[in-house]
Design a protein around this motif. Structure first.
Motif, short mmCIF file in Angstrom:
data_model
loop_
_atom_site.label_atom_id
_atom_site.label_comp_id
_atom_site.label_asym_id
_atom_site.label_seq_id
_atom_site.Cartn_x
_atom_site.Cartn_y
_atom_site.Cartn_z
N MET A 150 0.86 -1.15 0.00
CA MET A 150 0.07 0.03 -0.09
C MET A 150 1.03 1.34 0.08
SD MET A 150 -3.16 0.73 2.48
CE MET A 150 -3.49 -0.88 2.35
N SER A 151 0.62 2.13 -0.80
CA SER A 151 1.43 3.29 -0.94
C SER A 151 0.57 4.68 -0.79
CB SER A 151 2.21 3.30 -2.28
OG SER A 151 2.93 4.48 -2.30
N PHE A 152 0.89 5.44 0.26
CA PHE A 152 0.17 6.73 0.16
C PHE A 152 1.05 7.83 -0.44
CE2 PHE A 152 -1.15 3.96 3.59
CZ PHE A 152 -2.52 4.32 3.51
N ILE A 153 0.55 8.58 -1.26
CA ILE A 153 1.10 9.63 -2.19
C ILE A 153 1.34 10.69 -1.31
CG2 ILE A 153 0.90 11.07 -4.09
CD1 ILE A 153 -0.96 8.93 -5.30
N ASP A 154 0.62 11.19 -0.60
CA ASP A 154 0.94 12.56 0.36
C ASP A 154 1.40 12.34 1.86
OD1 ASP A 154 -1.46 11.23 1.05
OD2 ASP A 154 -2.62 13.34 1.25
N LYS A 155 2.26 11.18 1.99
CA LYS A 155 2.71 11.01 3.33
C LYS A 155 3.70 12.52 3.52
CE LYS A 155 3.90 6.28 3.64
NZ LYS A 155 5.01 5.19 3.75
N PHE A 209 0.66 1.51 8.14
CA PHE A 209 -0.51 1.14 8.98
C PHE A 209 -0.95 2.38 9.80
CE2 PHE A 209 -1.45 0.26 13.33
CZ PHE A 209 -2.94 -0.61 13.16
N LEU A 210 -0.09 3.27 10.10
CA LEU A 210 -0.63 4.41 10.75
C LEU A 210 -1.77 5.44 9.91
CD1 LEU A 210 2.14 5.45 12.98
CD2 LEU A 210 0.09 4.32 13.79
N TYR A 211 -1.16 5.58 8.45
CA TYR A 211 -1.73 6.21 7.51
C TYR A 211 -3.15 5.59 7.36
CZ TYR A 211 1.73 9.77 6.44
OH TYR A 211 2.49 10.70 6.67
N LEU A 212 -3.18 4.18 7.21
CA LEU A 212 -4.30 3.51 6.95
C LEU A 212 -5.35 3.86 8.19
CD1 LEU A 212 -5.95 1.61 5.15
CD2 LEU A 212 -5.04 -0.21 6.65
N VAL A 213 -4.79 3.57 9.51
CA VAL A 213 -5.72 4.05 10.39
C VAL A 213 -6.34 5.41 10.41
CG1 VAL A 213 -5.95 4.07 12.99
CG2 VAL A 213 -4.60 2.29 11.99
N ALA A 214 -5.38 6.31 10.06
CA ALA A 214 -6.06 7.62 10.07
C ALA A 214 -6.90 7.93 8.97
CB ALA A 214 -4.86 8.68 10.00
N LYS A 215 -6.61 7.35 8.00
CA LYS A 215 -7.74 7.59 6.73
C LYS A 215 -9.02 6.91 6.97
CE LYS A 215 -8.26 6.01 1.91
NZ LYS A 215 -7.72 5.27 0.85
N ASN A 216 -8.90 5.85 7.89
CA ASN A 216 -10.31 5.23 8.19
C ASN A 216 -11.14 5.52 9.66
OD1 ASN A 216 -10.67 3.36 5.73
ND2 ASN A 216 -8.87 2.38 6.63
#
Length: 65
Positions: free
Chosen positions: A1-6, A35-42
């Protein structure tokens, strides 16, 4: 999983974790950040209108003599 706007780089995460005595590799830091970005997104924020009003009212009542 890749988040563009890290906003936190892998290297910065390694430094932050090291300050708490946690040693991780660049790959592990990347997994932790994903993982942290996924949690924050959801994360669903609670409805502020009812909860905030109730908290404000209770806080105001406590301050009165």
């Amino acid at each position: 999983m890749s988040f563009i706007d890290k906003k936190v780089s892998d290297k910065r995460a390694i430094v932050i974790l090291a300050k708490s005595g946690i040693q991780v590799s660049e790959e592990e830091a990347n997994i932790i950040l994903d993982f942290l970005y996924l949690v924050a997104k959801n994360y669903n924020k609670p409805e502020e209108d009812k909860e905030a009003e109730s908290l404000r009212r209770n806080r105001t009542l406590e301050k009165r003599p």
